[in-house]
Design a protein around this motif. Sequence first.
Motif, PDB file in Angstrom:
ATOM      1  N   ALA A  73      13.514   6.670   5.453  1.00  0.00           N
ATOM      2  CA  ALA A  73      14.570   6.217   6.362  1.00  0.00           C
ATOM      3  C   ALA A  73      14.086   6.168   7.808  1.00  0.00           C
ATOM      4  N   GLY A  74      13.077   6.954   8.136  1.00  0.00           N
ATOM      5  CA  GLY A  74      12.682   7.069   9.544  1.00  0.00           C
ATOM      6  C   GLY A  74      13.706   7.876  10.325  1.00  0.00           C
ATOM      7  N   ALA A  75      14.435   8.760   9.626  1.00  0.00           N
ATOM      8  CA  ALA A  75      15.450   9.613  10.263  1.00  0.00           C
ATOM      9  C   ALA A  75      14.980  11.061  10.135  1.00  0.00           C
ATOM     10  N   GLY A 108      16.474   4.421   1.901  1.00  0.00           N
ATOM     11  CA  GLY A 108      15.866   3.329   2.672  1.00  0.00           C
ATOM     12  C   GLY A 108      15.634   2.138   1.771  1.00  0.00           C
ATOM     13  N   LYS A 109      15.921   0.958   2.291  1.00  0.00           N
ATOM     14  CA  LYS A 109      15.788  -0.254   1.463  1.00  0.00           C
ATOM     15  C   LYS A 109      14.989  -1.334   2.184  1.00  0.00           C
ATOM     16  N   SER A 110      13.990  -0.913   2.966  1.00  0.00           N
ATOM     17  CA  SER A 110      13.196  -1.914   3.693  1.00  0.00           C
ATOM     18  C   SER A 110      12.313  -2.692   2.724  1.00  0.00           C
ATOM     19  N   ASN A 111      11.879  -3.867   3.206  1.00  0.00           N
ATOM     20  CA  ASN A 111      11.005  -4.702   2.369  1.00  0.00           C
ATOM     21  C   ASN A 111       9.625  -4.084   2.200  1.00  0.00           C
ATOM     22  N   ASP A 170       8.041  12.408   1.048  1.00  0.00           N
ATOM     23  CA  ASP A 170       8.500  12.155   2.416  1.00  0.00           C
ATOM     24  C   ASP A 170       7.662  11.040   3.045  1.00  0.00           C
ATOM     25  N   VAL A 171       8.252   9.849   3.135  1.00  0.00           N
ATOM     26  CA  VAL A 171       7.522   8.708   3.712  1.00  0.00           C
ATOM     27  C   VAL A 171       7.715   8.655   5.227  1.00  0.00           C
ATOM     28  N   GLY A 172       8.820   9.197   5.690  1.00  0.00           N
ATOM     29  CA  GLY A 172       9.192   9.056   7.102  1.00  0.00           C
ATOM     30  C   GLY A 172       8.183   9.661   8.055  1.00  0.00           C
ATOM     31  N   ILE A 173       7.974   8.978   9.158  1.00  0.00           N
ATOM     32  CA  ILE A 173       7.126   9.524  10.232  1.00  0.00           C
ATOM     33  C   ILE A 173       7.836   9.241  11.545  1.00  0.00           C
ATOM     34  N   THR A 174       8.197  10.285  12.262  1.00  0.00           N
ATOM     35  CA  THR A 174       8.757  10.104  13.597  1.00  0.00           C
ATOM     36  C   THR A 174       7.981  11.009  14.539  1.00  0.00           C
ATOM     37  N   MET A 198      -2.524   8.176   1.724  1.00  0.00           N
ATOM     38  CA  MET A 198      -2.493   7.336   0.522  1.00  0.00           C
ATOM     39  C   MET A 198      -2.394   5.855   0.885  1.00  0.00           C
ATOM     40  N   THR A 199      -1.710   5.569   1.992  1.00  0.00           N
ATOM     41  CA  THR A 199      -1.522   4.170   2.388  1.00  0.00           C
ATOM     42  C   THR A 199      -2.881   3.506   2.626  1.00  0.00           C
ATOM     43  N   ILE A 200      -3.756   4.216   3.346  1.00  0.00           N
ATOM     44  CA  ILE A 200      -5.071   3.629   3.640  1.00  0.00           C
ATOM     45  C   ILE A 200      -5.916   3.552   2.366  1.00  0.00           C
ATOM     46  N   CYS A 255       0.799  -1.227   0.000  1.00  0.00           N
ATOM     47  CA  CYS A 255       0.000   0.000   0.000  1.00  0.00           C
ATOM     48  C   CYS A 255       0.835   1.283   0.000  1.00  0.00           C
ATOM     49  N   THR A 256       1.829   1.379   0.869  1.00  0.00           N
ATOM     50  CA  THR A 256       2.596   2.630   0.932  1.00  0.00           C
ATOM     51  C   THR A 256       3.363   2.887  -0.374  1.00  0.00           C
ATOM     52  N   PRO A 257       4.083   1.890  -0.907  1.00  0.00           N
ATOM     53  CA  PRO A 257       4.765   2.115  -2.196  1.00  0.00           C
ATOM     54  C   PRO A 257       3.801   2.517  -3.317  1.00  0.00           C
ATOM     55  N   THR A 305      19.467   3.853  -1.727  1.00  0.00           N
ATOM     56  CA  THR A 305      20.509   4.171  -0.739  1.00  0.00           C
ATOM     57  C   THR A 305      20.039   3.733   0.647  1.00  0.00           C
ATOM     58  N   HIS A 306      20.975   3.689   1.590  1.00  0.00           N
ATOM     59  CA  HIS A 306      20.630   3.225   2.937  1.00  0.00           C
ATOM     60  C   HIS A 306      21.615   3.788   3.942  1.00  0.00           C
ATOM     61  N   ILE A 307      21.560   3.304   5.143  1.00  0.00           N
ATOM     62  CA  ILE A 307      22.343   3.872   6.240  1.00  0.00           C
ATOM     63  C   ILE A 307      23.854   3.820   5.964  1.00  0.00           C
ATOM     64  N   TYR A 308      24.305   2.854   5.178  1.00  0.00           N
ATOM     65  CA  TYR A 308      25.752   2.728   4.925  1.00  0.00           C
ATOM     66  C   TYR A 308      26.187   3.362   3.599  1.00  0.00           C
TER      67      TYR A 308
HETATM   68  P1  NAD Z   1      13.052   0.519   8.310  1.00  0.00           P
HETATM   69  O1  NAD Z   1      13.626   0.909   9.629  1.00  0.00           O
HETATM   70  O2  NAD Z   1      12.624  -0.884   8.081  1.00  0.00           O
HETATM   71  O3  NAD Z   1      14.088   0.909   7.170  1.00  0.00           O
HETATM   72  C1  NAD Z   1      14.761   2.132   7.187  1.00  0.00           C
HETATM   73  C2  NAD Z   1      15.729   2.179   6.021  1.00  0.00           C
HETATM   74  O4  NAD Z   1      16.309   3.464   5.997  1.00  0.00           O
HETATM   75  C3  NAD Z   1      16.868   1.180   6.138  1.00  0.00           C
HETATM   76  O5  NAD Z   1      17.142   0.619   4.870  1.00  0.00           O
HETATM   77  C4  NAD Z   1      18.049   2.020   6.625  1.00  0.00           C
HETATM   78  O6  NAD Z   1      19.307   1.532   6.134  1.00  0.00           O
HETATM   79  C5  NAD Z   1      17.724   3.382   6.022  1.00  0.00           C
HETATM   80  N1  NAD Z   1      18.211   4.487   6.842  1.00  0.00           N
HETATM   81  C6  NAD Z   1      17.993   4.699   8.152  1.00  0.00           C
HETATM   82  N2  NAD Z   1      18.625   5.805   8.573  1.00  0.00           N
HETATM   83  C7  NAD Z   1      19.275   6.305   7.492  1.00  0.00           C
HETATM   84  C8  NAD Z   1      20.131   7.415   7.289  1.00  0.00           C
HETATM   85  N3  NAD Z   1      20.442   8.241   8.290  1.00  0.00           N
HETATM   86  N4  NAD Z   1      20.628   7.610   6.065  1.00  0.00           N
HETATM   87  C9  NAD Z   1      20.319   6.793   5.025  1.00  0.00           C
HETATM   88  N5  NAD Z   1      19.521   5.715   5.174  1.00  0.00           N
HETATM   89  C10 NAD Z   1      19.010   5.467   6.392  1.00  0.00           C
HETATM   90  O7  NAD Z   1      11.852   1.536   8.094  1.00  0.00           O
HETATM   91  P2  NAD Z   1      10.527   1.429   7.144  1.00  0.00           P
HETATM   92  O8  NAD Z   1       9.582   0.468   7.737  1.00  0.00           O
HETATM   93  O9  NAD Z   1      10.944   1.306   5.722  1.00  0.00           O
HETATM   94  O10 NAD Z   1       9.931   2.895   7.386  1.00  0.00           O
HETATM   95  C11 NAD Z   1      10.677   4.057   7.062  1.00  0.00           C
HETATM   96  C12 NAD Z   1       9.928   5.272   7.550  1.00  0.00           C
HETATM   97  O11 NAD Z   1       8.702   5.362   6.845  1.00  0.00           O
HETATM   98  C13 NAD Z   1       9.559   5.250   9.031  1.00  0.00           C
HETATM   99  O12 NAD Z   1       9.605   6.558   9.543  1.00  0.00           O
HETATM  100  C14 NAD Z   1       8.127   4.764   9.018  1.00  0.00           C
HETATM  101  O13 NAD Z   1       7.401   5.192  10.153  1.00  0.00           O
HETATM  102  C15 NAD Z   1       7.627   5.396   7.769  1.00  0.00           C
HETATM  103  N6  NAD Z   1       6.480   4.706   7.156  1.00  0.00           N
HETATM  104  C16 NAD Z   1       5.405   5.469   6.824  1.00  0.00           C
HETATM  105  C17 NAD Z   1       4.313   4.861   6.226  1.00  0.00           C
HETATM  106  C18 NAD Z   1       3.136   5.729   5.870  1.00  0.00           C
HETATM  107  O14 NAD Z   1       2.063   5.214   5.640  1.00  0.00           O
HETATM  108  N7  NAD Z   1       3.314   7.039   5.762  1.00  0.00           N
HETATM  109  C19 NAD Z   1       4.302   3.513   5.962  1.00  0.00           C
HETATM  110  C20 NAD Z   1       5.445   2.757   6.270  1.00  0.00           C
HETATM  111  C21 NAD Z   1       6.530   3.378   6.868  1.00  0.00           C
END
Ligand code: NAD
Length: 312
Positions: free
Chosen positions: A209-211, A165-168, A228-232, A268-270, A140-142, A188-191
Motif C-alpha cells: 500500500a505504501g502506507a 494494494g491493487k496497483s498495476n 511487506d512490499v511497502g517502502i516509505t 528480490m526485485t533486482i 520483478c517485484t511480484p 483490497t485497496h484504500i476504499y
Molecule cells: P501505488 O501507490 O501505485 O498503489 C498503492 C495501492 O495501495 C493502491 O491500490 C491503494 O488503493 C492502496 N492503498 C493505499 N493506502 C492504503 C490503505 N491505507 N489501506 C488500504 N489500501 C491502501 O503503489 P505501488 O507502486 O503499488 O507501491 C506500493 C508500495 O510498495 C510503495 O511503498 C512502494 O514504494 C513499494 N514498492 C516496493 C518495491 C520493492 O522492490 N520493494 C517495488 C515496488 C513498490
Amino acid sequence: MAEIIDGRAIARQLDEKTRSEVDALVRDGYPAPGLTVILVGNDPASEVYVRRKIKACELVGIASTEHRLPADTSQEDLLALIDKLNNDNSVHGILCQVPLPDHIDTRRVLRSIAPEKDVDGFHPVNVGRLSTGSGGIVPCTPLGVMKLINSVIPDLTGKNVVVIGKSNIVGKPVANLLLDAEATVTVTHIYTAGLPEICRQADVIVAAAGAPELVRGHWVKDGAVLIDVGITRQETQEGKTKLVGDIKFDEVQHAAAVTPVPGGVGPMTIACLLANTVQAARTSMVGNGSSDSDYADARSRSMFIGLGPNPK
Ligand code: NAD
C-alpha cells in the motif's frame, strides 16, 4: 517469535542460478545476455536504483549498457532510442527507469519497448499473458514476492491470501500469480471497508500500500505469513532517515514468518530483473519465437525461477 524471511539470502540463491544460466549460454557459444538501462534526468532515487541494477548485472555476468539522457530529452528522441534498441540483437532486455519527466508520456514510452525485451514485465502484452496464465515476462517485484512466499509455503493451494494494494506494478500482478498458484485471493485497496477483519482471515498477507505500519498486530492471525512490499522513507528524531514498511513489525511476532524492511522484497526485485534478462536472452537466442515455443519457454522459465513447472 516469527521467522524472518531473509530476502537477501534468497536473492543471492537466485543470483547464483542466474549466474550459472549465463555461464551455460556463454559455454554454448552465445554472447552474454545484454541489459540496457535508460535513465532520463537526475532523480536521486532513480540514480541509486540504476547504479544498483548495473552493479548487480556485473555480478552475474550480464553485459549492461547505460543511456543517461538529460531531463529535457524530447519524447520523440526517447522513442527513437528505444526503437533502435528494439532492433539491436545484442540487447536482450530494455529497462526505462521511472519516473520519467512530466513532459513525457510514461505509458506510451513503456509500451514502445518490444514485449520480448520488456524485462520489467509492464508491457500490455506481458500483462495479458500473465493474466491469462500464458507465460510472458513476469514483473520483478511480484515475482520476488512469490519466491519469498514459496520459501515458507511451497504449496499455496487453497490458502487464503489477502493482497493490500491493487496497483498495476505490484497488487494486480501478485494477485494473478497467486491465483495461478491456486490460492484464494482477496484484493483490497484504500476504499476497502473492514480491512482489519479481512486480514485476520488471511493465511498470507501481501502488504503493498505504501502506507507505513498500516498492518497492526491485531490484524494478523497466529501463524500467518506476512510479506511487506511497502517502502516509505521517514525521518527519525535524530534527523536521519529510515525505511519503514507497511507492517508494524514489532507487533507481529505471533506470525509464522515476516519479511523485514529493508532486506525482504527489495533485494528480490533486482534478482528477478536479472533472471528476467537472462530468460529474455535465452528466448531470443535459443527459442524460435513461435507462440508455442513462447509457451514452452514460459514453462521452462517458471521452472527456472522456481514457480513450479506449470503456470496454470
Ligand atoms: P501505488 O501507490 O501505485 O498503489 C498503492 C495501492 O495501495 C493502491 O491500490 C491503494 O488503493 C492502496 N492503498 C493505499 N493506502 C492504503 C490503505 N491505507 N489501506 C488500504 N489500501 C491502501 O503503489 P505501488 O507502486 O503499488 O507501491 C506500493 C508500495 O510498495 C510503495 O511503498 C512502494 O514504494 C513499494 N514498492 C516496493 C518495491 C520493492 O522492490 N520493494 C517495488 C515496488 C513498490
